[in-house]
Design an enzyme around this catalytic site. Structure first.
Site, PDB file in Angstrom:
ATOM      1  N   HIS A  76     -40.377   1.863 -12.633  1.00  0.00           N
ATOM      2  CA  HIS A  76     -40.343   2.686 -13.856  1.00  0.00           C
ATOM      3  C   HIS A  76     -41.204   3.951 -13.735  1.00  0.00           C
ATOM      4  CE1 HIS A  76     -38.851  -0.727 -16.760  1.00  0.00           C
ATOM      5  NE2 HIS A  76     -38.385  -0.874 -15.539  1.00  0.00           N
ATOM      6  N   GLU A  97     -29.914  -4.553 -18.569  1.00  0.00           N
ATOM      7  CA  GLU A  97     -31.178  -5.293 -18.605  1.00  0.00           C
ATOM      8  C   GLU A  97     -32.268  -4.409 -19.181  1.00  0.00           C
ATOM      9  OE1 GLU A  97     -34.920  -7.267 -17.429  1.00  0.00           O
ATOM     10  OE2 GLU A  97     -34.276  -5.247 -16.938  1.00  0.00           O
ATOM     11  N   GLU A  98     -32.232  -3.135 -18.811  1.00  0.00           N
ATOM     12  CA  GLU A  98     -33.274  -2.208 -19.269  1.00  0.00           C
ATOM     13  C   GLU A  98     -32.997  -1.715 -20.687  1.00  0.00           C
ATOM     14  OE1 GLU A  98     -35.791  -2.097 -17.467  1.00  0.00           O
ATOM     15  OE2 GLU A  98     -35.331  -1.957 -15.332  1.00  0.00           O
ATOM     16  N   ASP A 147     -36.739  -1.685  -8.669  1.00  0.00           N
ATOM     17  CA  ASP A 147     -36.298  -2.383  -9.892  1.00  0.00           C
ATOM     18  C   ASP A 147     -34.906  -1.920 -10.261  1.00  0.00           C
ATOM     19  OD1 ASP A 147     -36.154  -3.784 -12.237  1.00  0.00           O
ATOM     20  OD2 ASP A 147     -37.500  -2.472 -13.344  1.00  0.00           O
ATOM     21  N   GLU A 164     -35.799  -9.645  -9.343  1.00  0.00           N
ATOM     22  CA  GLU A 164     -36.730  -8.663  -9.928  1.00  0.00           C
ATOM     23  C   GLU A 164     -37.928  -8.463  -9.002  1.00  0.00           C
ATOM     24  OE1 GLU A 164     -36.651  -6.766 -12.499  1.00  0.00           O
ATOM     25  OE2 GLU A 164     -35.104  -7.578 -13.833  1.00  0.00           O
ATOM     26  N   ASP A 217     -28.544  -1.469 -13.707  1.00  0.00           N
ATOM     27  CA  ASP A 217     -28.975  -0.343 -14.542  1.00  0.00           C
ATOM     28  C   ASP A 217     -30.444  -0.030 -14.260  1.00  0.00           C
ATOM     29  OD1 ASP A 217     -29.641  -2.804 -15.840  1.00  0.00           O
ATOM     30  OD2 ASP A 217     -29.991  -1.735 -17.722  1.00  0.00           O
ATOM     31  N   HIS A 231     -29.776  -6.761 -12.109  1.00  0.00           N
ATOM     32  CA  HIS A 231     -29.202  -5.672 -12.897  1.00  0.00           C
ATOM     33  C   HIS A 231     -29.122  -4.401 -12.065  1.00  0.00           C
ATOM     34  CE1 HIS A 231     -33.141  -3.620 -13.596  1.00  0.00           C
ATOM     35  NE2 HIS A 231     -33.628  -4.840 -13.585  1.00  0.00           N
TER      36      HIS A 231
HETATM   37 ZN   LIG Z   1     -35.739  -5.037 -13.507  1.00  0.00          ZN
END
Ligand SMILES: [Zn+2]
Length: 385
Positions: free
Chosen positions: A358, A141-142, A107, A170, A76, A74
């Site tokens: 994150h 995805e997020e 990520d 990932e 995003d 992903h």
């Molecule tokens: Zn991820």
């Protein structure tokens, strides 16, 4: 500054597009342009659905024969939080002390860039693989994950395209590159229990029925016995009570009802249906059915496992050859889009070090991006060798 590698350069370009879900901000364009230049045919797959934001996605493929190795990920990212707290602009892609700092570095823009760099170098050297290489890249995805991987996979199926193996990039490593491959994931199920009583004055409990007593007995029934003791590749399934809500501000009132929320992370012993049945059985053994109401959220996170075999060995071997570390096969952690891919074929997950994902100051070592690129390159060489 020394000249950066193709993998690092592409990661930086991707970070510079602030693709906070559901925005794409040009991130997929960067990837699409690079893949087209290497000879991939590409297709944008925008999807929409009621009540969720529109999402752009990218599918790319080179080759039309088997075996077909699909890379998934992903573009995003989660919001940066307070940008002032970052040591550099989260969307500048700055390199500080040998690390690339930015939202999505780990990520998982770094993982996508490493795979794209490896795949482009591979096809540019060989023209075409003896088989097919594909990219399934979502911008969702997020977020709600409704207009992304699930719909792309359905679209692929409708076109009669079948991958043989998939790798999700990932960030699977806890501390160091080479720590861990995810070969499966636990499922996740959310439940809600409403416990019924009869409201009344605390001084006259005989005229009321306090739901809190029932709640305690029901919670004990949920938690007392372990759900299982784990399976070959999975830890024990686990139920956590996440909230108990009564909302009673009065000190002299017995409340009418109480609400319990819980989440279960479950292994391959269970389906959502068998789990729901077990929860209902436990509750019924503690209190009569009229004392409570049980409901579950729709479950789109089933557990899955890719049984260790030649493909997991191929990936582990490439990692060991490049890092000197033998990765652990694990099913730990939360859910990922791999659970959707697993419905169509074997999938493993391996990417960068996820320590800072994150977080403020998300970052990856430049050497890790280069080593991950080398690992993916080795996987391609061996897979099509
Ligand atoms: Zn991820």
């Amino acid at each position: 500054m020394a000249e950066t590698s193709p993998g690092v350069a592409l990661t930086r370009e991707l970070i510079q597009k602030p693709s906070v879900t559901p925005a794409d901000a040009g991130a997929l364009d960067i990837l699409e342009t690079r893949l087209r230049a290497a000879g991939f045919s590409t297709q944008r797959l925008p999807f929409s659905d009621e009540g969720t934001p529109d999402i752009d996605n990218l599918y790319a493929r080179i080759g039309d024969s088997a075996p077909y190795l699909l890379f998934a990920g992903h573009t995003d990212v989660v919001p940066p939080g307070d940008s002032a707290k970052w040591r550099a602009d989260p969307f500048a892609g700055e390199i500080i002390d040998g690390e690339l700092v930015g939202r999505g570095a780990a990520d998982m823009k770094g993982g996508i860039a490493a795979f794209a760099a490896a795949a482009c170098a591979y096809v540019e050297k060989r023209q075409r693989p003896k088989g097919s290489i594909g990219f399934l890249i979502t911008g969702d995805e997020e977020g709600p994950a409704i207009n992304g991987t699930i719909k792309m996979l359905e679209w692929l199926k409708q076109r009669g395209e079948h991958f043989d193996h998939a790798i999700v990039g990932e960030p699977t490593n806890a501390q160091m590159l080479g720590d861990m491959i995810k070969i499966g994931r636990r499922g996740s199920l959310n439940g809600r229990l409403v416990v019924r009583g009869v409201q009344g004055h605390v001084a006259y409990p005989q005229r009321a029925d306090n739901p809190v007593g029932h709640l305690l007995a029901l919670c004990a029934a949920l938690k007392d016995e372990p759900l299982d003791s784990g399976t070959e590749w999975f830890d024990a399934s686990n139920l956590e009570i996440t909230s108990i809500d009564i909302g009673n501000a009065a000190t002299n009132v017995i409340p009418a009802e109480a609400v319990v929320r819980f989440n279960i992370r479950f292994n391959d012993n269970w389906t959502p249906e068998s789990l729901k049945e077990e929860i209902r059985r436990r509750l019924s053994s503690a209190r009569p059915a009229e004392k409570f109401e049980l409901a579950f959220d729709p479950c789109n996170a089933l557990s899955f496992i890719t049984q260790p075999g030649p493909f997991t060995e191929l990936v582990a071997g490439a990692i060991e050859a490049e890092t000197g570390r033998r990765p652990e096969f694990s099913t730990s952690g939360g859910t990922s889009d791999a659970r959707f891919i697993a419905r169509y074929g074997p999938v493993v997950e391996f990417g960068l070090v996820g320590k800072t994902m994150h977080q403020i100051d998300e970052r990856v070592a430049l050497t890790d991006i280069d080593r991950l690129t080398a690992i993916y390159a080795r996987i391609l060489e061996t897979y099509f060798g």
